[in-house]
Enzyme design. Sequence first.
Site, PDB file in Angstrom:
ATOM      1  N   TYR A 142     -21.996  16.229  23.057  1.00 43.33           N
ATOM      2  CA  TYR A 142     -21.709  17.426  23.314  1.00 43.33           C
ATOM      3  C   TYR A 142     -22.165  18.998  22.978  1.00 43.33           C
ATOM      4  CZ  TYR A 142     -17.585  14.534  24.593  1.00 43.33           C
ATOM      5  OH  TYR A 142     -16.494  14.021  24.723  1.00 43.33           O
ATOM      6  N   ASP A 219     -16.621   0.349  17.606  1.00 38.02           N
ATOM      7  CA  ASP A 219     -16.190  -0.762  18.874  1.00 38.02           C
ATOM      8  C   ASP A 219     -14.902  -1.215  18.139  1.00 38.02           C
ATOM      9  OD1 ASP A 219     -18.404  -1.482  17.635  1.00 38.02           O
ATOM     10  OD2 ASP A 219     -18.855  -2.645  18.697  1.00 38.02           O
ATOM     11  N   ASP A 247      -7.399  10.086  22.382  1.00 35.58           N
ATOM     12  CA  ASP A 247      -7.192   9.916  23.811  1.00 35.58           C
ATOM     13  C   ASP A 247      -6.521   8.456  23.819  1.00 35.58           C
ATOM     14  OD1 ASP A 247      -7.987  12.264  24.911  1.00 35.58           O
ATOM     15  OD2 ASP A 247      -9.115  11.303  26.265  1.00 35.58           O
TER      16      ASP A 247
END
Length: 353
Positions: A142, A219, A247
């Site tokens: 980011y 994962d 999320d």
Amino acid sequence: MKLKIAVLPGDGIGPEIMKQGVAVLDAIAAKFGHEFEYEEALCGAHAIDAVGDPYPEATHEACMRADAVLFAAVGDLRFDNDPTAKVRPEQGLLAMRKKLGLFANIRPVATFDCLLHKSPLKDELLRGADFIVIRELTGGMYFGEKYQDNDKAYDTDIYYRHEIERILKVAFECAQKRNKHLTVVDKANVLASSRLWRQIAKEMEPQYPDVNTDYMFIDNASMRVLTEPTFFDVIVTENTFGDILTDETSCITGSMGLQPSSSLGEHTPLFEPVHGSWPQAAGQNRANPLAQILSAAMLLEHFGLKEEGTLIRNAVNASLDAHVRTPEIQVEGGAQYGTEEVGAWIVDYIKKA
């Protein structure tokens, strides 16, 4: 106690849910004899429209003057639907995190028994789940070097030792205060940045002998938070993985409208719901204010006001048990309550407690 709070409502449903968060804080102040002073400031799309900057210097100065920041959400469909936009509301949130040095995002994940049916997961998997995700917030892709043309694009996933050490310190110490179990989530089988994370975590382990530390690829972790959520106590991970993982945990609570968070670091701490600005619902009085209200509880608890935070949490639990809920979590056939009605019910509970 006197607290100066910078209030950043932002975009979409932000102003509506922020109104309820502040109303709850006012009710707490009146009941316990505190003095909360608010300074409202622009951020996000509203700030772009007003001054061309999603995190103006005036807003940053207000945040630096404050003891805490209560933030709602940023985001607007005008920018979501325009991939060529050079300035975006979300850039304001990233700038705020960077300029305030907010490197540690703390997101509690817990179930509400009365809302287990709202999750797509089975009750027997969910019941008793209670963990914290600690996400590094100012490094990684980011904030790394970026490039894009018509044929090539890249984002640099860069981390420095000091950035990893400080977030791991937060995570180890958090685990010490809970059930002494820390899971470090990375992708060390593929990414060099993850291998550095794992190397440093291994180096720090002996400093926390009371903490049971394990390691999990992202994962696998993404699968296990949904299939075995009670396994976890404290999870720590880098910025991009943490964004996705936190999320995903909304499937555990049944709604993103129930998840608060805090962001801590070098300067003023920030408290915010984890959901977005939901611009499609703006002004319709149907957004769930509970995550904003619970973020206010986290703010109070950060300053040692445990009784006050507990009262807010009790009020939220009571509202859910009484089926005073916004539409997305209401039981079938239940009465209709909007943002304002839920907030008013919780304020009334606090006043009468």
